[in-house]
Design a protein around this motif. Structure first.
Motif, PDB file in Angstrom:
ATOM      1  N   UNK A  33       0.843  -1.192   0.000  1.00  0.00           N
ATOM      2  CA  UNK A  33       0.000   0.000   0.000  1.00  0.00           C
ATOM      3  C   UNK A  33       0.883   1.249   0.000  1.00  0.00           C
ATOM      4  N   UNK A  34       0.446   2.264  -0.709  1.00  0.00           N
ATOM      5  CA  UNK A  34       1.066   3.592  -0.641  1.00  0.00           C
ATOM      6  C   UNK A  34       0.040   4.573  -0.042  1.00  0.00           C
ATOM      7  N   UNK A  35       0.471   5.259   1.036  1.00  0.00           N
ATOM      8  CA  UNK A  35      -0.349   6.277   1.681  1.00  0.00           C
ATOM      9  C   UNK A  35       0.370   7.618   1.627  1.00  0.00           C
ATOM     10  N   UNK A  36      -0.406   8.684   1.694  1.00  0.00           N
ATOM     11  CA  UNK A  36       0.137  10.033   1.791  1.00  0.00           C
ATOM     12  C   UNK A  36      -0.437  10.670   3.047  1.00  0.00           C
ATOM     13  N   UNK A  41      -5.224  16.815   5.116  1.00  0.00           N
ATOM     14  CA  UNK A  41      -6.051  15.698   4.638  1.00  0.00           C
ATOM     15  C   UNK A  41      -5.829  14.395   5.401  1.00  0.00           C
ATOM     16  N   UNK A  42      -4.869  14.425   6.342  1.00  0.00           N
ATOM     17  CA  UNK A  42      -4.614  13.209   7.116  1.00  0.00           C
ATOM     18  C   UNK A  42      -3.970  12.140   6.254  1.00  0.00           C
ATOM     19  N   UNK A  43      -4.313  10.879   6.554  1.00  0.00           N
ATOM     20  CA  UNK A  43      -3.753   9.734   5.830  1.00  0.00           C
ATOM     21  C   UNK A  43      -4.687   9.334   4.701  1.00  0.00           C
ATOM     22  N   UNK A  44      -4.154   9.327   3.489  1.00  0.00           N
ATOM     23  CA  UNK A  44      -4.951   8.964   2.322  1.00  0.00           C
ATOM     24  C   UNK A  44      -4.308   7.766   1.635  1.00  0.00           C
ATOM     25  N   UNK A  45      -5.115   6.786   1.301  1.00  0.00           N
ATOM     26  CA  UNK A  45      -4.633   5.657   0.517  1.00  0.00           C
ATOM     27  C   UNK A  45      -4.551   6.063  -0.942  1.00  0.00           C
ATOM     28  N   UNK A  91       3.975   7.137   2.870  1.00  0.00           N
ATOM     29  CA  UNK A  91       4.240   5.888   3.560  1.00  0.00           C
ATOM     30  C   UNK A  91       3.951   4.700   2.653  1.00  0.00           C
ATOM     31  N   UNK A  92       4.779   3.713   2.785  1.00  0.00           N
ATOM     32  CA  UNK A  92       4.558   2.423   2.161  1.00  0.00           C
ATOM     33  C   UNK A  92       4.245   1.436   3.293  1.00  0.00           C
ATOM     34  N   UNK A  93       3.335   0.516   3.030  1.00  0.00           N
ATOM     35  CA  UNK A  93       2.983  -0.499   4.020  1.00  0.00           C
ATOM     36  C   UNK A  93       2.777  -1.819   3.305  1.00  0.00           C
ATOM     37  N   UNK A  94       3.031  -2.910   4.017  1.00  0.00           N
ATOM     38  CA  UNK A  94       2.795  -4.219   3.409  1.00  0.00           C
ATOM     39  C   UNK A  94       2.124  -5.146   4.414  1.00  0.00           C
ATOM     40  N   UNK A  95       1.519  -6.210   3.890  1.00  0.00           N
ATOM     41  CA  UNK A  95       0.916  -7.216   4.738  1.00  0.00           C
ATOM     42  C   UNK A  95       0.827  -8.523   3.971  1.00  0.00           C
TER      43      UNK A  95
END
Lengths: 113, 112
Positions: A33-36, A41-45, A91-95
């Motif tokens: 996932x990439x978030x900004x 605007x807070x956290x946006x996917x 931000x990058x995230x993985x699962x």
């Protein structure tokens, strides 16, 4: 095990320049996932991938943004041309499953002058 | 659509005070519910979760109970420490769309 690795940690660039952010997910994770994150605007996917395939890019703000995942261990988020309003932490995230437990990198702070 | 509302911060408390951060959500179906925490200069990390109604998630002294009837998932801690100073995010996980919907975040500042 290493966590999600992002680079660069900080990037300062001028308006109009191309910016490339990089992410290495945790080995074995098949969702990325990439978030900004911005104050306004807070956290946006922005976009997410499953098995290297983009599944939902509805959060990508406009055509200036593009993301790729050429293999299971690497993804890029590119902004071309960059604008001051793109200044944010990305931000990058993985699962490894679909339970919602995401593992985040430390983020890339982008400043566009 | 799906959304989440958190109490606005900053929340400023003295050490050992009781903490509550409210979170309510709007969602289709019954999402799993998460609290994530972001310490200064770091990425988000999972604090606790609950996957079905009446479940209680807990970690590091923090607790939150999945309340289906009020669509809430309030975060509590009986005695906060200075090291708990961070931004806390409530986030329902939408199975149907594989998305975490983050709230606006609540900044907690704990003073010695």
């Amino acid at each position: 095990d290493a966590g999600v690795i992002q680079s660069p940690r900080h990037e300062v660039t001028e308006m109009g320049q191309e910016v490339t952010l990089r992410c290495k997910p945790i080995s074995g994770h098949d969702y990325l996932f990439w978030y900004r994150q911005t104050m306004m605007r807070g956290l946006e996917l922005l976009i997410y991938f499953n098995n290297n395939v983009p599944i939902d890019d509805s959060g990508m703000p406009e055509d200036r943004f593009s993301a790729k995942m050429p293999n299971a261990s690497f993804s890029t988020l590119k902004i071309q041309p960059s604008e001051p309003r793109d200044s944010a932490v990305y931000f990058c995230a993985s699962t490894f499953d679909s339970t919602g437990e995401l593992f985040f990198g430390e983020g890339s702070r982008l400043t566009v002058l | 659509g799906n959304s989440v509302t958190q109490m606005e911060g900053p929340v400023t408390l003295s050490e050992e005070a009781f903490l509550t951060i409210n979170c309510t959500y709007t969602a289709t179906g019954y999402p799993s519910l998460f609290w994530y925490v972001q310490y200064p200069g770091e990425g988000l990390q999972l604090l606790l979760k609950a996957t079905k109604a009446d479940d209680k998630g807990s970690n590091k002294g923090f607790e939150a109970t999945y309340r289906k009837e009020t669509t809430s998932f309030h975060l509590e801690k009986g005695s906060v420490q200075v090291s708990d100073s961070a931004v806390y995010f409530c986030a329902p996980w939408m199975d149907s769309s594989y998305k975490l919907i983050f709230g606006s975040g609540t900044r907690l500042l704990v003073r010695p």
